[in-house]
Design an enzyme around this catalytic site. Structure first.
Site, short mmCIF file in Angstrom:
data_model
loop_
_atom_site.label_atom_id
_atom_site.label_comp_id
_atom_site.label_asym_id
_atom_site.label_seq_id
_atom_site.Cartn_x
_atom_site.Cartn_y
_atom_site.Cartn_z
N SER A 169 24.87 -29.98 23.73
CA SER A 169 26.13 -29.96 24.46
C SER A 169 25.93 -30.60 25.82
CB SER A 169 26.63 -28.52 24.65
OG SER A 169 27.74 -28.48 25.53
N TYR A 183 25.34 -20.04 28.53
CA TYR A 183 25.44 -20.93 27.36
C TYR A 183 24.72 -22.25 27.64
CZ TYR A 183 27.65 -24.21 24.10
OH TYR A 183 27.89 -25.19 23.16
#
Length: 256
Positions: free
Chosen positions: A149, A162
């Protein structure tokens, strides 16, 4: 999309194993492979969703499509991966595409939530990646493609827990790619920007999201071409370079 030539020395359809096959990007990627006539094995926890996807992929042209109902976080990759690979007769492309993203506030307040996210997104993914590296090296060919990501490029107040898991995975997969240098197997981490999937279902109205289909096309291509770290869409490479190089005094004042 034109069919890309496999690097596998084996004759016959491309053999593709997808771990976390019911993620939005994974499903879109599987459809691309099915249209090429690939043989697929879909692994994940939800039997009904896997079966429905497998039926769809057969109709799209998959030469073969099987499912494996498996809790990837609880499983032992060292023992399970050889069994999965044997069902396909070897693996040409191995995708790891699962992750969770609970609310930052929940993970910061409750260490059990943080532990679950870290275990799923980093520890489990890392162990499957290492097992995949061993498998592909023993085969002498194949590609490992792991979904990362853009969040991992810099810690931000909105999602730094995250983001830390994604940053760790990028480093690990890049290291595997270095381990493969001069050999036939390859490893790549693909870093999508915000994408229209279940994970972003609660995004603010008006937020610009890439489609899962567009990201999937880049994921599919990454299995064959390019360096070990790739952005999807590609514009995110430049965007995140600017974010990384933004001075701290300015970065801390922006609610990214």
């Amino acid at each position: 999309m034109a069919q890309l030539e496999s690097k596998s020395p084996a004759a016959g359809p491309l053999r593709v194993l997808i771990l976390g096959a019911n993620s939005g990007i994974a499903e879109a990627t599987a459809r691309l492979y099915a249209a090429e006539g690939a043989a697929l094995l879909l692994a994940g926890r939800h039997a009904g969703r896997l079966a429905a996807l497998a039926d769809e992929l057969r109709k799209l042209g998959a030469s073969r499509c099987e499912t494996a109902v498996l809790d990837l976080v609880a499983a032992d990759p060292g023992s399970e991966l050889p069994l999965l690979a044997a069902r396909l007769g070897g693996v040409d492309h191995l995708h790891i595409a699962y992750a969770i993203m609970p609310e930052q506030s929940a993970a910061a307040a409750d260490l059990a939530v943080a532990t679950r996210m870290m275990t799923t997104n980093y520890t489990s993914t890392a162990l499957w990646s290492l097992a995949a590296a061993n498998l592909l090296e023993a085969q002498g060919h194949g590609a490992l493609v792991v979904l990362g990501s853009v969040a991992g490029d810099r810690g931000r107040r909105r999602n730094f827990i995250y983001a830390s898991t994604k940053a760790g995975i990028e480093t690990l997969v890049e290291g595997i790619a270095h381990r493969f240098a001069g050999k036939a197997p390859r490893a790549v981490v693909v870093k999508p920007g915000p994408t229209a999937t279940a994970m972003t279902a609660n995004s603010p109205p008006g937020r610009r999201l890439a489609s899962a289909d567009n990201v999937a096309r880049l994921v599919r291509r990454a299995a064959e071409h390019g360096g070990p770290v790739q952005y999807a869409p590609r514009r995110w490479r430049l965007i995140m370079r600017l974010v990384r190089e933004m001075p701290w005094w300015l970065f801390r004042r922006i609610d990214l």
